[in-house]
Design a protein around this motif. Structure first.
Motif, mmCIF file in Angstrom:
data_model
loop_
_atom_site.group_PDB
_atom_site.id
_atom_site.type_symbol
_atom_site.label_atom_id
_atom_site.label_comp_id
_atom_site.label_asym_id
_atom_site.label_seq_id
_atom_site.Cartn_x
_atom_site.Cartn_y
_atom_site.Cartn_z
ATOM 1 N N UNK A 11 8.706 -5.378 -20.659
ATOM 2 C CA UNK A 11 9.405 -4.171 -20.244
ATOM 3 C C UNK A 11 8.514 -3.067 -19.713
ATOM 4 N N UNK A 12 7.211 -3.363 -19.526
ATOM 5 C CA UNK A 12 6.262 -2.387 -19.003
ATOM 6 C C UNK A 12 5.710 -2.889 -17.664
ATOM 7 N N UNK A 13 5.665 -1.987 -16.683
ATOM 8 C CA UNK A 13 5.134 -2.321 -15.360
ATOM 9 C C UNK A 13 3.801 -1.621 -15.147
ATOM 10 N N UNK A 14 2.780 -2.369 -14.743
ATOM 11 C CA UNK A 14 1.513 -1.789 -14.298
ATOM 12 C C UNK A 14 1.677 -1.532 -12.808
ATOM 13 N N UNK A 15 1.422 -0.301 -12.383
ATOM 14 C CA UNK A 15 1.661 0.090 -10.998
ATOM 15 C C UNK A 15 0.368 0.638 -10.379
ATOM 16 N N UNK A 16 -0.034 0.089 -9.241
ATOM 17 C CA UNK A 16 -1.157 0.637 -8.494
ATOM 18 C C UNK A 16 -0.637 1.853 -7.751
ATOM 19 N N UNK A 17 -1.219 3.015 -8.057
ATOM 20 C CA UNK A 17 -0.764 4.280 -7.483
ATOM 21 C C UNK A 17 -1.667 4.780 -6.357
ATOM 22 N N UNK A 18 -2.913 4.308 -6.329
ATOM 23 C CA UNK A 18 -3.829 4.729 -5.276
ATOM 24 C C UNK A 18 -4.846 3.630 -5.046
ATOM 25 N N UNK A 19 -5.515 3.724 -3.897
ATOM 26 C CA UNK A 19 -6.523 2.735 -3.545
ATOM 27 C C UNK A 19 -5.983 1.707 -2.572
ATOM 28 N N UNK A 20 -6.762 0.677 -2.338
ATOM 29 C CA UNK A 20 -6.433 -0.359 -1.360
ATOM 30 C C UNK A 20 -5.465 -1.378 -1.933
ATOM 31 N N UNK A 21 -4.439 -1.727 -1.145
ATOM 32 C CA UNK A 21 -3.509 -2.801 -1.486
ATOM 33 C C UNK A 21 -3.149 -3.570 -0.215
ATOM 34 N N UNK A 22 -2.815 -4.831 -0.388
ATOM 35 C CA UNK A 22 -2.285 -5.641 0.717
ATOM 36 C C UNK A 22 -0.813 -5.886 0.432
ATOM 37 N N UNK A 23 0.005 -5.690 1.459
ATOM 38 C CA UNK A 23 1.450 -5.816 1.311
ATOM 39 C C UNK A 23 2.038 -6.640 2.442
ATOM 40 N N UNK A 24 3.134 -7.350 2.171
ATOM 41 C CA UNK A 24 3.845 -7.988 3.275
ATOM 42 C C UNK A 24 4.573 -6.920 4.091
ATOM 43 N N UNK A 25 4.699 -7.160 5.385
ATOM 44 C CA UNK A 25 5.482 -6.245 6.225
ATOM 45 C C UNK A 25 6.511 -7.031 7.005
ATOM 46 N N UNK A 26 7.565 -6.331 7.420
ATOM 47 C CA UNK A 26 8.583 -6.923 8.278
ATOM 48 C C UNK A 26 8.702 -6.057 9.525
ATOM 49 N N UNK A 27 9.308 -6.595 10.547
ATOM 50 C CA UNK A 27 9.468 -5.852 11.798
ATOM 51 C C UNK A 27 8.184 -5.865 12.610
ATOM 52 N N UNK A 28 8.030 -4.848 13.425
ATOM 53 C CA UNK A 28 6.858 -4.715 14.276
ATOM 54 C C UNK A 28 5.606 -4.522 13.430
ATOM 55 N N UNK A 29 4.542 -5.201 13.790
ATOM 56 C CA UNK A 29 3.283 -5.072 13.050
ATOM 57 C C UNK A 29 2.768 -3.638 13.151
ATOM 58 N N UNK A 30 2.416 -3.032 12.020
ATOM 59 C CA UNK A 30 1.831 -1.694 12.075
ATOM 60 C C UNK A 30 0.498 -1.742 12.822
ATOM 61 N N UNK A 31 0.120 -0.640 13.441
ATOM 62 C CA UNK A 31 -1.190 -0.528 14.076
ATOM 63 C C UNK A 31 -2.181 -0.004 13.039
ATOM 64 N N UNK A 32 -3.476 -0.219 13.262
ATOM 65 C CA UNK A 32 -4.465 0.366 12.370
ATOM 66 C C UNK A 32 -4.508 1.871 12.596
ATOM 67 N N UNK A 33 -4.954 2.598 11.578
ATOM 68 C CA UNK A 33 -4.944 4.053 11.610
ATOM 69 C C UNK A 33 -3.806 4.545 10.746
ATOM 70 N N UNK A 34 -3.561 5.840 10.782
ATOM 71 C CA UNK A 34 -2.480 6.396 9.960
ATOM 72 C C UNK A 34 -1.128 6.021 10.551
ATOM 73 N N UNK A 35 -0.290 5.408 9.705
ATOM 74 C CA UNK A 35 1.044 4.970 10.097
ATOM 75 C C UNK A 35 2.029 5.414 9.023
ATOM 76 N N UNK A 36 3.284 5.614 9.416
ATOM 77 C CA UNK A 36 4.321 5.958 8.458
ATOM 78 C C UNK A 36 5.035 4.678 8.053
ATOM 79 N N UNK A 37 4.960 4.366 6.752
ATOM 80 C CA UNK A 37 5.539 3.137 6.217
ATOM 81 C C UNK A 37 6.572 3.469 5.153
ATOM 82 N N UNK A 38 7.593 2.637 5.079
ATOM 83 C CA UNK A 38 8.633 2.749 4.053
ATOM 84 C C UNK A 38 8.922 1.352 3.524
#
Length: 114
Positions: A54-81
């Motif tokens: 019943x406890x979740x460990x959550x990464x709140x900052x730092x580097x993470x790799x995530x799956x994405x859908x839709x158009x591939x994000x570009x490198x640099x600052x991007x707005x993600x949801x």
């Protein structure tokens, strides 16, 4: 030589886990001190790394790799949801501005600093 950003600057926080909280997926606060899954287009607070008892460990900052859908994000600052399936997608409104440092379009993953 291959570069690795793994674990750079990561901080982890423990939260109560809603039933929808799943390891490897982005999450949001669903109640006081509780995280769960995000719906499509929602901002996320971090990435669930593990759920036990019943406890979740959550990464709140730092580097993470995530799956994405839709158009591939570009490198640099991007707005993600959240994409509603545990990963992320590029958006023009809402979301979070994050530094994208690598994009693997063959595997549909993006490396970001939270």
């Amino acid at each position: 030589m291959a570069l690795s950003f793994n674990a750079i600057g990561q901080s982890h926080v423990s939260f109560s886990a809603a039933e929808s909280a799943k390891a490897g997926q982005v999450c949001k606060l669903t109640a006081n001190g509780t995280v769960g899954a995000c719906a499509e287009g929602e901002s996320f607070c971090g990435v669930v790394t593990d759920v036990r008892g019943g406890v979740a460990a959550v990464t709140m900052s730092g580097f993470v790799e995530l799956p994405y859908t839709g158009t591939a994000p570009a490198v640099g600052y991007q707005t993600l949801a959240a994409d509603g399936a545990g990963g992320v997608k590029t958006v023009t409104t809402g979301g979070r501005s994050l530094l994208v440092v690598q994009v693997d379009s063959a595997n549909g993953t993006v490396g970001v600093f939270l």
